[in-house]
Scaffold this active site. Structure first.
Site, PDB file in Angstrom:
ATOM      1  N   GLY A   1      -1.543   7.066 -41.784  1.00 18.21           N
ATOM      2  CA  GLY A   1      -0.959   8.396 -42.610  1.00 18.21           C
ATOM      3  C   GLY A   1      -0.018   8.651 -41.649  1.00 18.21           C
ATOM      4  O   GLY A   1       1.718   8.390 -42.064  1.00 18.21           O
TER       5      GLY A   1
ATOM      6  N   CYS B   1       5.700  37.128 -35.405  1.00 18.57           N
ATOM      7  CA  CYS B   1       5.864  37.952 -34.304  1.00 18.57           C
ATOM      8  C   CYS B   1       4.086  37.547 -33.549  1.00 18.57           C
ATOM      9  O   CYS B   1       3.389  38.383 -33.504  1.00 18.57           O
ATOM     10  CB  CYS B   1       5.832  39.486 -34.818  1.00 18.57           C
TER      11      CYS B   1
HETATM   12  N1  LLP Z   1      -8.737   8.229 -41.891  1.00 19.55           N
HETATM   13  C1  LLP Z   1      -9.268   9.496 -41.840  1.00 19.55           C
HETATM   14  C2  LLP Z   1     -10.455   9.407 -41.690  1.00 19.55           C
HETATM   15  C3  LLP Z   1      -8.890  10.596 -41.078  1.00 19.55           C
HETATM   16  O1  LLP Z   1      -9.408  12.208 -40.878  1.00 19.55           O
HETATM   17  C4  LLP Z   1      -7.727  10.875 -40.450  1.00 19.55           C
HETATM   18  C5  LLP Z   1      -6.766  11.917 -40.170  1.00 19.55           C
HETATM   19  C6  LLP Z   1      -6.233   9.707 -40.878  1.00 19.55           C
HETATM   20  C7  LLP Z   1      -7.427   8.966 -41.980  1.00 19.55           C
HETATM   21  C8  LLP Z   1      -4.928   9.471 -40.787  1.00 19.55           C
HETATM   22  O2  LLP Z   1      -5.141   9.283 -39.703  1.00 19.55           O
HETATM   23  P1  LLP Z   1      -3.454   9.166 -39.085  1.00 19.55           P
HETATM   24  O3  LLP Z   1      -3.504   7.535 -39.168  1.00 19.55           O
HETATM   25  O4  LLP Z   1      -2.001   9.652 -39.734  1.00 19.55           O
HETATM   26  O5  LLP Z   1      -3.865   9.082 -37.503  1.00 19.55           O
HETATM   27  N2  LLP Z   1      -2.758  17.410 -38.059  1.00 19.55           N
HETATM   28  C9  LLP Z   1      -3.277  16.395 -36.976  1.00 19.55           C
HETATM   29  C10 LLP Z   1      -3.793  14.733 -37.380  1.00 19.55           C
HETATM   30  C11 LLP Z   1      -5.211  15.061 -37.760  1.00 19.55           C
HETATM   31  C12 LLP Z   1      -5.778  13.978 -38.396  1.00 19.55           C
HETATM   32  C13 LLP Z   1      -6.752  14.201 -39.071  1.00 19.55           C
HETATM   33  N3  LLP Z   1      -7.041  12.234 -40.032  1.00 19.55           N
HETATM   34  C14 LLP Z   1      -1.408  16.659 -36.092  1.00 19.55           C
HETATM   35  O6  LLP Z   1      -0.822  17.136 -36.777  1.00 19.55           O
HETATM   36  O7  LLP Z   1      -1.747  15.626 -35.728  1.00 19.55           O
END
Ligand code: LLP
Length: 419
Positions: A277, A343
């Site tokens: 992602g 706020c």
């Molecule tokens: N696959 C699964 C099962 C996941 O739970 C996630 C992310 C991904 C793939 C993708 O991960 P990435 O490649 O993006 O690291 N809101 C948080 C990040 C939460 C990630 C949740 N799961 C932030 O802003 O850092």
């Protein structure tokens, strides 16, 4: 590398000067670069050149914008989804159903039904309970759902606690020491074809070694499951590769990641699924904002911008660092607290940050906001939702309208009995 660069002292997204977007669309606004998305999609794919059989499924949660999904679908990417809403987005953007993976610990009964009806490629089952429910639904519908069992390997990913998912006490997957037995039970259900295993230990990983350990654990699991007579044809290695948020930050590259994966999995003889992602979308987007005013502080001044924690939640939620720079730097700098108008003190992007000198009315950007930016927005403080723009060379399009606070209010009702 991204395509947000200064030209003649003005930051551009590809060939479009950011002040033009601010002028036409208003601020705050998320701006994405198509060329950067495509470049990252290619770099990630190239990194996996030595993995012969694979599906790369973009983690929709990181940036679910339809136009962004379309760019990636055109690159041959599938989609990793965690709700039926994300599945619908992926389908609407042109991702083939068989390239969709459906993950998540809390898929509801109706989401499982809709997922089956949509013909999605693989359910990543996160518990015995979910697997039995899915098997029953599939059997009732007279189909066989393609599935993998998500394993919790009890590996500390060494990232922020809130985005760590592979420790024994995290809610994700089934404990590795029970996985064989749960796999056996679910594999015997007629409604499912349990064809593999999945793992995802966390996000923004800055070190490959915990991931390598988790993948090795998964390899042993594959061997023992095969030993027990199960045909294992698919393994999902999740996402998690980190990106640099600060200039000069060193993180494992997609090439290093791919080399590690290829080495550890070379004898597995399976199709590997990847769910990146952030590494695809993170540096392909910025949040463009305007300085409302600069307020004197006891120590440093407060640069109050028109973006807030409801638009970009990561600093408030995880203490995350986002680079903050002027769109038209004047060549001098200042140390300031960068805050939004909301706020609560949590609406602080940075304290004591050395940044470009800024005055009221100036434009500035938060970098690396293409992943987990707009998608995590809320309407807190009755602020609306920020629009999103996709740039392509010298043209751009608004790919998500601004949703004004009034439109959100329009969805509310005061019942008659309160009059
Ligand atoms: N696959 C699964 C099962 C996941 O739970 C996630 C992310 C991904 C793939 C993708 O991960 P990435 O490649 O993006 O690291 N809101 C948080 C990040 C939460 C990630 C949740 N799961 C932030 O802003 O850092």
């Amino acid at each position: 590398m991204d395509h947000f660069e200064y030209r003649s002292g003005v930051m551009h997204a590809e060939d479009v000067p950011l002040p033009r977007i601010a002028q036409d669309v208003g601020t705050p606004v998320y701006v994405y670069s198509r060329a950067t998305l495509e470049r990252h999609a290619k770099v990630f794919r190239d990194g996996l050149a030595d993995v012969p059989d694979k599906l790369i499924a973009f983690a929709v949660k990181s940036n679910p914008n339809l136009a962004v999904l379309r760019v990636l679908a055109n690159q041959g990417y599938g989609a990793d989804c965690v709700s039926i809403g994300e599945v619908r987005r992926a389908l609407a953007a042109g991702v083939a159903a068989e390239k969709i993976v459906f993950s998540g610990v809390g898929k509801t009964h109706s989401e499982l039904i809709s997922g089956i009806e949509a013909g999605i490629g693989q359910f990543n089952i996160e518990s015995e309970e979910e697997g039995l429910e899915l098997a029953e639904i599939a059997a009732q519908l007279g189909v066989v759902a393609q599935c993998a069992l998500r394993i919790n390997p009890d590996v500390d990913a060494g990232t922020h606690d809130k985005i760590s998912t592979g420790k024994a006490d995290n809610k994700f997957g089934v404990p590795i020491d029970q996985a064989g037995q749960i796999f056996g039970k679910l594999a015997s259900q007629p409604g499912v074809n349990l064809r593999g295993v999945a793992v995802h230990i966390g996000s923004q990983l800055g070190d490959l070694s915990p991931l390598e350990r988790a993948i090795e654990e998964l390899g042993s699991m594959v061997t023992s499951l095969r030993g027990a007579g199960h045909a294992i044809t698919h393994v999902d290695l999740g996402g998690g590769l980190g990106v640099p948020y600060k200039a000069g930050e060193e993180l494992p590259s997609p090439a290093q990641y791919g080399a590690m994966v290829a080495r550890v999995t070379k004898d597995w003889g399976v199709k590997l699924i990847f769910e990146p992602g952030r590494v695809i979308a993170g540096n392909a987007g910025i949040l463009l904002t305007k300085v409302v005013r600069v307020k004197r502080g006891i120590n440093d001044p407060f640069v109050i911008v028109d973006a807030a924690m409801n638009d970009l939640a990561r600093p408030a939620l995880y203490g995350a660092y986002h680079d903050f720079v002027a769109v038209e730097p004047r060549g001098s700098d200042m140390t300031a607290n960068i805050v939004g108008p909301i706020c609560e003190t949590g609406d602080t992007f940075a304290m004591g940050r050395l940044t470009d000198r800024l005055d009221a009315g100036d434009l500035a950007v938060f970098r690396t906001a293409g992943a987990y930016g707009a998608t995590m927005a809320s309407s807190y403080n009755s602020r609306g939702f920020v629009p999103e723009v996709l740039v392509d060379g010298d043209r751009y399009a608004v790919v998500a309208d601004r949703i004004e606070a009034g439109a959100i209010m329009d969805a509310e009702r005061v019942p008659d009995w309160l009059t």
